[in-house]
Design a protein around this motif. Structure first.
Motif, PDB file in Angstrom:
ATOM      1  N   ILE A  74       4.247  -1.776  -4.580  1.00 25.19           N
ATOM      2  CA  ILE A  74       2.938  -1.154  -4.371  1.00 25.19           C
ATOM      3  C   ILE A  74       1.917  -1.724  -5.365  1.00 25.19           C
ATOM      4  CG2 ILE A  74       1.678   1.029  -4.300  1.00 25.19           C
ATOM      5  CD1 ILE A  74       3.889   0.705  -2.142  1.00 25.19           C
ATOM      6  N   ARG A  75       0.731  -2.020  -4.856  1.00 27.82           N
ATOM      7  CA  ARG A  75      -0.336  -2.529  -5.716  1.00 27.82           C
ATOM      8  C   ARG A  75      -1.723  -2.143  -5.202  1.00 27.82           C
ATOM      9  NH1 ARG A  75       2.406  -6.207  -2.745  1.00 27.82           N
ATOM     10  NH2 ARG A  75       1.274  -7.856  -1.641  1.00 27.82           N
ATOM     11  N   SER A  76      -1.775  -1.158  -4.308  1.00 27.65           N
ATOM     12  CA  SER A  76      -3.067  -0.676  -3.821  1.00 27.65           C
ATOM     13  C   SER A  76      -2.911   0.760  -3.325  1.00 27.65           C
ATOM     14  CB  SER A  76      -3.580  -1.566  -2.689  1.00 27.65           C
ATOM     15  OG  SER A  76      -4.829  -1.109  -2.213  1.00 27.65           O
ATOM     16  N   ILE A  77      -3.518   1.704  -4.053  1.00 35.19           N
ATOM     17  CA  ILE A  77      -3.496   3.112  -3.651  1.00 35.19           C
ATOM     18  C   ILE A  77      -4.868   3.726  -3.907  1.00 35.19           C
ATOM     19  CG2 ILE A  77      -1.018   3.518  -3.975  1.00 35.19           C
ATOM     20  CD1 ILE A  77      -1.667   4.660  -6.749  1.00 35.19           C
ATOM     21  N   CYS A  78      -5.157   4.815  -3.201  1.00 33.71           N
ATOM     22  CA  CYS A  78      -6.387   5.560  -3.451  1.00 33.71           C
ATOM     23  C   CYS A  78      -6.089   6.713  -4.414  1.00 33.71           C
ATOM     24  CB  CYS A  78      -6.970   6.084  -2.136  1.00 33.71           C
ATOM     25  SG  CYS A  78      -5.981   7.374  -1.348  1.00 33.71           S
ATOM     26  N   LYS A  79      -7.133   7.410  -4.832  1.00 31.36           N
ATOM     27  CA  LYS A  79      -6.967   8.511  -5.780  1.00 31.36           C
ATOM     28  C   LYS A  79      -6.090   9.613  -5.200  1.00 31.36           C
ATOM     29  CE  LYS A  79      -9.532  11.823  -8.633  1.00 31.36           C
ATOM     30  NZ  LYS A  79     -10.864  12.378  -8.967  1.00 31.36           N
ATOM     31  N   GLU A  80      -6.280   9.935  -3.932  1.00 30.68           N
ATOM     32  CA  GLU A  80      -5.460  10.967  -3.284  1.00 30.68           C
ATOM     33  C   GLU A  80      -3.981  10.620  -3.375  1.00 30.68           C
ATOM     34  OE1 GLU A  80      -4.389  12.505   1.264  1.00 30.68           O
ATOM     35  OE2 GLU A  80      -6.126  11.217   0.932  1.00 30.68           O
ATOM     36  N   GLU A  81      -3.662   9.349  -3.141  1.00 28.83           N
ATOM     37  CA  GLU A  81      -2.271   8.918  -3.194  1.00 28.83           C
ATOM     38  C   GLU A  81      -1.735   8.957  -4.626  1.00 28.83           C
ATOM     39  OE1 GLU A  81      -1.728   5.732   0.346  1.00 28.83           O
ATOM     40  OE2 GLU A  81      -3.260   5.228  -1.146  1.00 28.83           O
ATOM     41  N   HIS A 139       0.828  -1.207   0.000  1.00 26.87           N
ATOM     42  CA  HIS A 139       0.000   0.000   0.000  1.00 26.87           C
ATOM     43  C   HIS A 139       0.863   1.259   0.000  1.00 26.87           C
ATOM     44  CE1 HIS A 139      -2.108  -3.322   2.101  1.00 26.87           C
ATOM     45  NE2 HIS A 139      -3.105  -2.950   1.297  1.00 26.87           N
ATOM     46  N   GLY A 140       0.300   2.332  -0.532  1.00 24.61           N
ATOM     47  CA  GLY A 140       1.043   3.580  -0.608  1.00 24.61           C
ATOM     48  C   GLY A 140       1.309   4.211   0.742  1.00 24.61           C
ATOM     49  N   ASP A 141       0.356   4.105   1.673  1.00 24.44           N
ATOM     50  CA  ASP A 141       0.462   4.722   3.007  1.00 24.44           C
ATOM     51  C   ASP A 141       0.770   6.217   2.912  1.00 24.44           C
ATOM     52  OD1 ASP A 141      -0.072   2.276   4.104  1.00 24.44           O
ATOM     53  OD2 ASP A 141       1.962   1.895   4.811  1.00 24.44           O
ATOM     54  N   LEU A 142       0.130   6.877   1.921  1.00 29.37           N
ATOM     55  CA  LEU A 142       0.425   8.276   1.634  1.00 29.37           C
ATOM     56  C   LEU A 142      -0.758   9.213   1.877  1.00 29.37           C
ATOM     57  CD1 LEU A 142       2.466   7.815  -1.666  1.00 29.37           C
ATOM     58  CD2 LEU A 142       3.353   8.788   0.478  1.00 29.37           C
ATOM     59  N   ARG A 143      -1.803   8.717   2.513  1.00 33.29           N
ATOM     60  CA  ARG A 143      -2.944   9.591   2.817  1.00 33.29           C
ATOM     61  C   ARG A 143      -2.515  10.651   3.822  1.00 33.29           C
ATOM     62  NH1 ARG A 143      -7.989   6.421   1.772  1.00 33.29           N
ATOM     63  NH2 ARG A 143      -7.354   4.315   1.189  1.00 33.29           N
ATOM     64  N   PHE A 144      -3.092  11.841   3.683  1.00 36.86           N
ATOM     65  CA  PHE A 144      -2.761  12.884   4.664  1.00 36.86           C
ATOM     66  C   PHE A 144      -3.290  12.502   6.037  1.00 36.86           C
ATOM     67  CE2 PHE A 144      -3.634  16.684   7.133  1.00 36.86           C
ATOM     68  CZ  PHE A 144      -2.379  17.270   7.136  1.00 36.86           C
ATOM     69  N   SER A 145      -4.521  12.000   6.085  1.00 34.46           N
ATOM     70  CA  SER A 145      -5.083  11.474   7.323  1.00 34.46           C
ATOM     71  C   SER A 145      -6.057  10.360   6.957  1.00 34.46           C
ATOM     72  CB  SER A 145      -5.797  12.563   8.134  1.00 34.46           C
ATOM     73  OG  SER A 145      -6.946  13.024   7.448  1.00 34.46           O
ATOM     74  N   TYR A 146      -6.368   9.535   7.942  1.00 31.30           N
ATOM     75  CA  TYR A 146      -7.303   8.447   7.702  1.00 31.30           C
ATOM     76  C   TYR A 146      -8.051   8.136   8.986  1.00 31.30           C
ATOM     77  CZ  TYR A 146      -9.162   4.178   5.569  1.00 31.30           C
ATOM     78  OH  TYR A 146      -9.998   3.220   5.046  1.00 31.30           O
ATOM     79  N   GLN A 147      -9.354   8.021   8.862  1.00 32.12           N
ATOM     80  CA  GLN A 147     -10.230   7.776  10.012  1.00 32.12           C
ATOM     81  C   GLN A 147      -9.960   8.779  11.135  1.00 32.12           C
ATOM     82  OE1 GLN A 147      -9.955   3.557  10.964  1.00 32.12           O
ATOM     83  NE2 GLN A 147     -11.422   3.077   9.347  1.00 32.12           N
ATOM     84  N   GLY A 148      -9.740  10.032  10.717  1.00 34.84           N
ATOM     85  CA  GLY A 148      -9.612  11.116  11.667  1.00 34.84           C
ATOM     86  C   GLY A 148      -8.246  11.297  12.300  1.00 34.84           C
ATOM     87  N   SER A 149      -7.238  10.579  11.850  1.00 30.31           N
ATOM     88  CA  SER A 149      -5.920  10.671  12.472  1.00 30.31           C
ATOM     89  C   SER A 149      -4.820  10.794  11.428  1.00 30.31           C
ATOM     90  CB  SER A 149      -5.644   9.432  13.336  1.00 30.31           C
ATOM     91  OG  SER A 149      -4.319   9.439  13.825  1.00 30.31           O
ATOM     92  N   ILE A 150      -3.877  11.711  11.665  1.00 36.03           N
ATOM     93  CA  ILE A 150      -2.699  11.808  10.805  1.00 36.03           C
ATOM     94  C   ILE A 150      -1.646  10.770  11.204  1.00 36.03           C
ATOM     95  CG2 ILE A 150      -3.064  14.259  10.358  1.00 36.03           C
ATOM     96  CD1 ILE A 150      -0.725  14.822  12.295  1.00 36.03           C
TER      97      ILE A 150
END
Length: 300
Positions: A179-186, A146-157
């Motif tokens: 890497i083989r799973s990212i969201c649009k933000e990432e 996973h990218g692990d590049l979200r600014f925050s997730y489930q309310g926590s940075i």
């Protein structure tokens, strides 16, 4: 085989094979059994101890390297810190502070450190200690699904899904591999920052992926962070969020070996093992991977 008699909270990696004192050891294992933000399958707070217990079954002799690595380097296992099994109310900020303090001491003492998670969020505290100690920059090589590049997730940075974003916030270059799973933000961040991601599909279709990856490490020094879901779950299923299509054992170990041979690896962490109840495959594989890291470091 006679085993070292220690309490369950302070077992030694490789047991009696690696018995040594802290002052004599070149390598120190730092367990950080912290779990607060996992979002799918729970249990990574049990990962560090499971790896250490499984390491009792490893052979001290490494047939690839032709030596008993533990005899040459000496391995000492610290007592666990930021243990949510003992202190479930510990905050992310407290975990990060404790981690940075512990790793800073190991750096000061000249130890090669491998931290065992726990969740991937521990990496921020580990990397912060190296950044404080070193005058020049270093690349954080990330083995991960996973990218692990979200600014925050489930309310926590401080969520484990945000850890590499925090590393970027430190101003450090990163190299995500597998890497083989990212969201649009990432995906948008990767494009905007021109992060040189080595996607898992490239590893399968590009014979030169390893050379490409190493060429994208623009610093002499490297820190390696391994989220175990970077491996294919058919080889290591005991993780929180298994993703198909990951690295196989020899792809990963040979890549790691080349990093150690061509770069100065300052430290490592191995995170996100969530042991399965009826199988020891995942923790044994993780323990052997940790021993490989120690062995490859001895080549430098």
């Amino acid at each position: 085989m006679k085993k070292l008699s220690v309490t369950p909270k302070h077992r030694q990696f490789l047991g009696s094979e690696a018995i040594t004192t802290y002052s004599e050891a070149k390598t120190v294992i730092l367990p950080i059994p912290y779990e607060k933000t996992t979002t799918y399958r729970k249990g990574c707070e049990n990962g560090a101890l499971a790896i250490i217990e499984a390491s009792d079954q490893l052979e001290a002799y490494d047939d690839e390297l032709g030596k008993e690595t533990c005899i040459e380097t000496g391995i000492y296992t610290q007592k666990a810190i930021a243990d949510t099994r003992v202190n479930p109310t510990i905050t992310p900020e407290e975990m990060l502070a404790a981690t940075t303090e512990a790793v800073s001491q190991l750096i000061h003492d000249g130890k090669f450190m491998i931290a065992l998670g726990g969740e991937h969020a521990i990496t921020e505290g580990v990397v912060k200690a190296y950044q404080k100690a070193l005058s020049d920059s270093f690349t954080v090589v990330q083995i991960d699904a996973h990218g692990d590049l979200r600014f925050s997730y489930q309310g926590s940075i401080y969520n484990h899904a945000c850890v590499m974003r925090r590393i970027l916030d430190m101003g450090l270059p990163t190299l995500p591999v597998g890497i083989r799973s990212i969201c649009k933000e990432e995906a948008e961040l990767i494009a905007a920052r021109k992060i040189p991601v080595i996607y898992a599909r490239e590893i399968y279709y590009d014979r030169n992926w390893m050379a490409k990856a190493i060429a994208n490490m623009t610093t002499k020094r490297v820190f390696i962070t391994i989220d175990l879901d970077g491996l294919d779950p058919s080889l290591l299923p005991g993780v929180g969020t298994p993703e198909p299509g990951g690295l196989n054992w020899y792809e990963l170990t040979q890549f790691l070996k080349q990093i150690f041979l061509q770069k100065e690896v300052i430290g490592c962490d191995v995170t996100e093992l969530a042991p399965l109840q009826d199988s020891v495959v995942s923790q044994f594989t993780a323990a052997k991977l940790v021993y490989k890291l120690i062995g490859y470091h001895s080549l430098a």
